[in-house]
Design a protein around this motif. Sequence first.
Motif, PDB file in Angstrom:
ATOM      1  N   MET A 199     -29.355  31.594  35.368  1.00 55.19           N
ATOM      2  CA  MET A 199     -29.966  30.312  34.977  1.00 55.19           C
ATOM      3  C   MET A 199     -30.616  29.655  36.183  1.00 55.19           C
ATOM      4  O   MET A 199     -29.947  29.345  37.161  1.00 55.19           O
ATOM      5  N   LEU A 200     -31.942  29.448  36.125  1.00 53.39           N
ATOM      6  CA  LEU A 200     -32.645  28.882  37.269  1.00 53.39           C
ATOM      7  C   LEU A 200     -32.363  27.386  37.388  1.00 53.39           C
ATOM      8  O   LEU A 200     -31.956  26.893  38.435  1.00 53.39           O
ATOM      9  N   LEU A 201     -32.572  26.670  36.282  1.00 54.24           N
ATOM     10  CA  LEU A 201     -32.356  25.228  36.310  1.00 54.24           C
ATOM     11  C   LEU A 201     -31.572  24.836  35.072  1.00 54.24           C
ATOM     12  O   LEU A 201     -31.874  25.284  33.975  1.00 54.24           O
ATOM     13  N   GLU A 202     -30.555  24.040  35.298  1.00 56.36           N
ATOM     14  CA  GLU A 202     -29.744  23.610  34.172  1.00 56.36           C
ATOM     15  C   GLU A 202     -29.493  22.109  34.283  1.00 56.36           C
ATOM     16  O   GLU A 202     -28.911  21.643  35.269  1.00 56.36           O
ATOM     17  N   ILE A 203     -29.984  21.379  33.307  1.00 58.38           N
ATOM     18  CA  ILE A 203     -29.781  19.931  33.306  1.00 58.38           C
ATOM     19  C   ILE A 203     -28.794  19.606  32.203  1.00 58.38           C
ATOM     20  O   ILE A 203     -28.931  20.077  31.078  1.00 58.38           O
ATOM     21  N   ASP A 204     -27.798  18.817  32.565  1.00 55.80           N
ATOM     22  CA  ASP A 204     -26.738  18.542  31.620  1.00 55.80           C
ATOM     23  C   ASP A 204     -26.518  17.048  31.467  1.00 55.80           C
ATOM     24  O   ASP A 204     -26.224  16.358  32.452  1.00 55.80           O
ATOM     25  N   ASN A 205     -26.701  16.548  30.255  1.00 54.34           N
ATOM     26  CA  ASN A 205     -26.395  15.142  29.962  1.00 54.34           C
ATOM     27  C   ASN A 205     -26.968  14.146  30.951  1.00 54.34           C
ATOM     28  O   ASN A 205     -26.280  13.241  31.415  1.00 54.34           O
ATOM     29  N   LEU A 206     -28.239  14.338  31.308  1.00 53.49           N
ATOM     30  CA  LEU A 206     -28.851  13.503  32.335  1.00 53.49           C
ATOM     31  C   LEU A 206     -29.236  12.138  31.758  1.00 53.49           C
ATOM     32  O   LEU A 206     -29.889  12.048  30.725  1.00 53.49           O
ATOM     33  N   ASP A 207     -28.821  11.085  32.464  1.00 48.94           N
ATOM     34  CA  ASP A 207     -29.230   9.722  32.116  1.00 48.94           C
ATOM     35  C   ASP A 207     -30.059   9.171  33.254  1.00 48.94           C
ATOM     36  O   ASP A 207     -29.655   9.258  34.415  1.00 48.94           O
ATOM     37  N   VAL A 208     -31.220   8.620  32.943  1.00 48.65           N
ATOM     38  CA  VAL A 208     -32.011   7.934  33.963  1.00 48.65           C
ATOM     39  C   VAL A 208     -32.211   6.498  33.517  1.00 48.65           C
ATOM     40  O   VAL A 208     -32.622   6.242  32.393  1.00 48.65           O
ATOM     41  N   ASP A 209     -31.898   5.560  34.432  1.00 50.53           N
ATOM     42  CA  ASP A 209     -32.038   4.140  34.111  1.00 50.53           C
ATOM     43  C   ASP A 209     -33.072   3.489  35.003  1.00 50.53           C
ATOM     44  O   ASP A 209     -33.199   3.838  36.175  1.00 50.53           O
ATOM     45  N   PHE A 210     -33.802   2.557  34.456  1.00 50.66           N
ATOM     46  CA  PHE A 210     -34.640   1.665  35.261  1.00 50.66           C
ATOM     47  C   PHE A 210     -34.047   0.282  35.110  1.00 50.66           C
ATOM     48  O   PHE A 210     -34.131  -0.323  34.052  1.00 50.66           O
ATOM     49  N   LYS A 211     -33.440  -0.192  36.167  1.00 51.37           N
ATOM     50  CA  LYS A 211     -32.783  -1.493  36.084  1.00 51.37           C
ATOM     51  C   LYS A 211     -33.786  -2.585  36.422  1.00 51.37           C
ATOM     52  O   LYS A 211     -34.272  -2.677  37.536  1.00 51.37           O
ATOM     53  N   ALA A 212     -34.102  -3.414  35.444  1.00 50.65           N
ATOM     54  CA  ALA A 212     -34.932  -4.579  35.724  1.00 50.65           C
ATOM     55  C   ALA A 212     -33.990  -5.754  35.905  1.00 50.65           C
ATOM     56  O   ALA A 212     -32.775  -5.583  35.869  1.00 50.65           O
ATOM     57  N   ARG A 213     -34.555  -6.926  36.124  1.00 54.04           N
ATOM     58  CA  ARG A 213     -33.696  -8.049  36.459  1.00 54.04           C
ATOM     59  C   ARG A 213     -32.665  -8.297  35.365  1.00 54.04           C
ATOM     60  O   ARG A 213     -31.493  -8.450  35.622  1.00 54.04           O
ATOM     61  N   ARG A 214     -33.107  -8.313  34.128  1.00 52.92           N
ATOM     62  CA  ARG A 214     -32.164  -8.653  33.075  1.00 52.92           C
ATOM     63  C   ARG A 214     -31.709  -7.457  32.246  1.00 52.92           C
ATOM     64  O   ARG A 214     -30.557  -7.313  31.938  1.00 52.92           O
ATOM     65  N   LEU A 215     -32.676  -6.594  31.917  1.00 51.62           N
ATOM     66  CA  LEU A 215     -32.253  -5.502  31.049  1.00 51.62           C
ATOM     67  C   LEU A 215     -32.402  -4.161  31.764  1.00 51.62           C
ATOM     68  O   LEU A 215     -33.146  -4.032  32.728  1.00 51.62           O
ATOM     69  N   THR A 216     -31.670  -3.187  31.296  1.00 50.57           N
ATOM     70  CA  THR A 216     -31.776  -1.857  31.839  1.00 50.57           C
ATOM     71  C   THR A 216     -32.462  -0.973  30.807  1.00 50.57           C
ATOM     72  O   THR A 216     -32.093  -0.978  29.645  1.00 50.57           O
ATOM     73  N   VAL A 217     -33.512  -0.269  31.255  1.00 51.93           N
ATOM     74  CA  VAL A 217     -34.208   0.622  30.345  1.00 51.93           C
ATOM     75  C   VAL A 217     -33.678   2.034  30.556  1.00 51.93           C
ATOM     76  O   VAL A 217     -33.684   2.535  31.681  1.00 51.93           O
ATOM     77  N   ASN A 218     -33.218   2.664  29.507  1.00 55.16           N
ATOM     78  CA  ASN A 218     -32.769   4.050  29.622  1.00 55.16           C
ATOM     79  C   ASN A 218     -33.959   4.951  29.355  1.00 55.16           C
ATOM     80  O   ASN A 218     -34.340   5.170  28.223  1.00 55.16           O
ATOM     81  N   ALA A 219     -34.563   5.461  30.433  1.00 55.28           N
ATOM     82  CA  ALA A 219     -35.762   6.287  30.260  1.00 55.28           C
ATOM     83  C   ALA A 219     -35.389   7.672  29.763  1.00 55.28           C
ATOM     84  O   ALA A 219     -36.159   8.337  29.094  1.00 55.28           O
ATOM     85  N   ALA A 220     -34.192   8.118  30.101  1.00 56.59           N
ATOM     86  CA  ALA A 220     -33.718   9.399  29.577  1.00 56.59           C
ATOM     87  C   ALA A 220     -32.251   9.230  29.201  1.00 56.59           C
ATOM     88  O   ALA A 220     -31.478   8.631  29.938  1.00 56.59           O
TER      89      ALA A 220
END
Lengths: 575, 323
Positions: free
Chosen positions: A1-22
């Motif tokens: 397996m070359l690349l394995e991504i597992d349960n990845l969460d990416v957040d963009f934290k703004a001042r008030r809310l957090t955007v879950n981009a992934a």
Amino acid sequence: MLLEIDNLDVDFKARRLTVNAAKSVSLHVEAGEVLGLVGESGAGKSTIGNAIIDLLEPPGQVSDGSIRFNGEELRGKDEDAMRHIRGDRIGMIFQDPQTSLNPLLRIGEQLVETIQKTKRVSQAQAQQNAIELLESVGITEAKARMRSYPHEFSGGMRQRVVIALALAGDPDLIIADEPTTALDVSVQAQILDLIRGLCKTRNLGVIIVTHDIGVIANIADRVAVMYRGNIVETGDVKQILGDPQHEYTKSLISAVPPADKRLHRFASVDYIDGTGDATANTMQRIDINTHWLGKQSQLQQTHIDKDNKAPAIEVSDLSLSFKLQGAILKRNRRMLKAVDCISFAIAQGESFGLVGESGSGKSTVARLIAGLHKPDAGSVEILGQSVLGSQKDPLVKAARLNLQMIFQDPYSSLNARLRVLDIVAEPIRFYKTSDNEKHTRQIVKDLLDHVGLGADAALRYPHEFSGGQRQRISIARALASRPRVLICDEPTSALDVSIQAQILNLLKDLQEELGLTLLFISHDLPVIRQMCDRVAVMRHGAICEIAETETLFESPQHEYSQHLLKLMPRMDVFG
Amino acid sequence: MLAYILRRLGQSVLVMAVVSLISFSLFNFVGDPVNNMVGQEATREDRVKIYQELGLDDPIFTQYFRFVGNAVRGEFGLSYRSKRPVDELIKERLPATLELVLVSAVIALVFGIVAGVYTGIRRDGWLSKFILSSSLVGVSLPTFIIGIGLIYLFAVTLRWLPSSGRAGIVDLGWWRTSFLTLDGWRSIILPAITLSLFQLTMILRLVRSEMLEVMQTDYIKFARARGLSERAINFTHALKNTLVPVITIIGLNIGALIAFSVITETVFQWPGTGLMFIQAVDFADVPIMAAYLCFVALVFVVVNLIVDLLYVFIDPRIRITGR
């Protein structure tokens, strides 16, 4: 397996809310395999690519999950360690070859610098490697081209240089973020072939991030479909495109204009998980027979007969050259023939398509007809009235009133400082076609209702709307002068496929209802097939072929039309 | 390329012609030159004689072409005040000004670019914030206040440096320099800092904003994605792209440094051309004023010509279009 991504969460934290981009994204890529990551804008597909090489724009950050590359965890590696992964082991290709090369450094310098960084070889050796790399991505006379600057290459050639740069460190994985979106269809096919070939010969793993299902169909082995940060479906490309399981994938695929047959309407993407805009349903229609929109203005009535049977647009021997390099002596000037002796006529009520690659002069023709450029020679008639004379002439003015234009970019074609009300009311106020201000406001509200935005939109500003909604505002503005002819210059090429379907449906409805004539300009052949009755194919400022749409698609006569049709991305192989 | 240079040269000649016209008109508008030259007791005949000797009864065009012809050879006549040839006076004073400008330009460039790049990269560091806010002082305080402040601190209170004048001069025959002695350096340092502060701030802020813009571009992102080192990205890829606008401003500023060193030279009693100009204004010494005007214009024109040629050197895209 070359690349394995597992349960990845990416957040963009703004001042008030957090955007879950992934949100818990799981993916894997094998060596020698092309994985397509497809989704519409805002789906989070680019975020995944950036997260892998730890180049997320702040404030984005990976908040959970793991990224394993050749079995090694990349998350939590420090900047120094990541720098040895980037370029050396994972290469990246970006969307726009115009901007991804440093304009002030020779491409040789950029290549040698990267090779020396990743391979630690001598200057001479790096020079040699660079030439070999350029040759391997299909650049001829590589040795001489090493000394060229990026602006001396065409778009496709530049993208080849970008690919060479991404390959400089002999990576195992390439992440290509919309690698062909900025390119013409014929160049796109070459670049996709190149990537596919490199993947096989070098046994690379490739992730292609794109919004274009046609690209995926051409190049990918497996597909992952993203929607709002989630992977909704993943699997073999034939299975996903031929027999999609998830609702979103199904509607996404059905929204792509089919190249092989003509439909009456586009299927729209109706998979919206409860949160989407429901404007389409609450839309209020107005009765054309009694409404202001259905009547003709004084100016139009007096000068252009309602039973006028003249062609809506007739151009003959239209020419325009742009000056590339000025000089005092005429023979030293370098001119570009943008439009070269073009003639065609569009009957009233017809949809006429103008198709060609970038630089073919199709937009220039539109601008000439709309009076935004003055032609060097030839004539333009709208409803039988020449419009090249004085703009103060009431006949010319009346003819111009009958023609409106919708532009490509919904972001720059609306004045950001005006309210939607004032934007849409401008043609009405300019031509003084309403009784009073109260009437004008009522008309604007009706128009906004009619294009599916709702009257409430009038008091807001353009930045509060999405791309598709802005294009609706543009259409409402174009309708406000009650035109009989609409020029649409790539009206949907900046939009996602689902939004494109909505806008094209709207245009079709309006055309039927108001009996509009459409001059529809696009580089996208399937869209042309759905929208137009007749098509003209343009190349280098001249028309190669004018034919009925179905005739052109079934049996193109001109060599160039055949060439374009052959390159058209097809999905029907999986249908 | 040759056409580009020729066109720029042609424009420069045009500018110089206009400036010479303006400085020529000084003679006719700033008082009666004969009145300025003769004493109270001169007779009417004396005046007419001088009038004819100076050629003031010739048609205005003849006078102008004579002025231009002389100016091209560097002759601007005699100073009304000292009765010495103006070109000689300027040549005497020029080294002082040029040395002052050179030192302050180096200070402004080195500190301006380094601090600009630093604040552009470490946007949120405390040092960046400190540099930026203190640089505001540089723009907002007038030069003479800064000069007097520096004199008060380093000359009066601490007594480290001399408060005024130009000391430790070595005469090389064609050039009188203060670079060769410690005293010379000690006397140049305060006026040079004073003169450079404003330019330093401008360069710093410009480099910073250009850096911020360039760091957002795709090619920087692509350079990162290829794993290039931060140093290579910042100083090869980014800095070079900030240079075109920066060089424009630097070019204009070096001209401004020479032309407007007047205040600094007055505060520090620095014997340069600026001080000479101020004194000439005091005494309505028209030949010096006219000569100074032409000289400043020439400096601007030459510096801008160099800047234009540098563009072509830095940005290959200009070579193609030839503008």
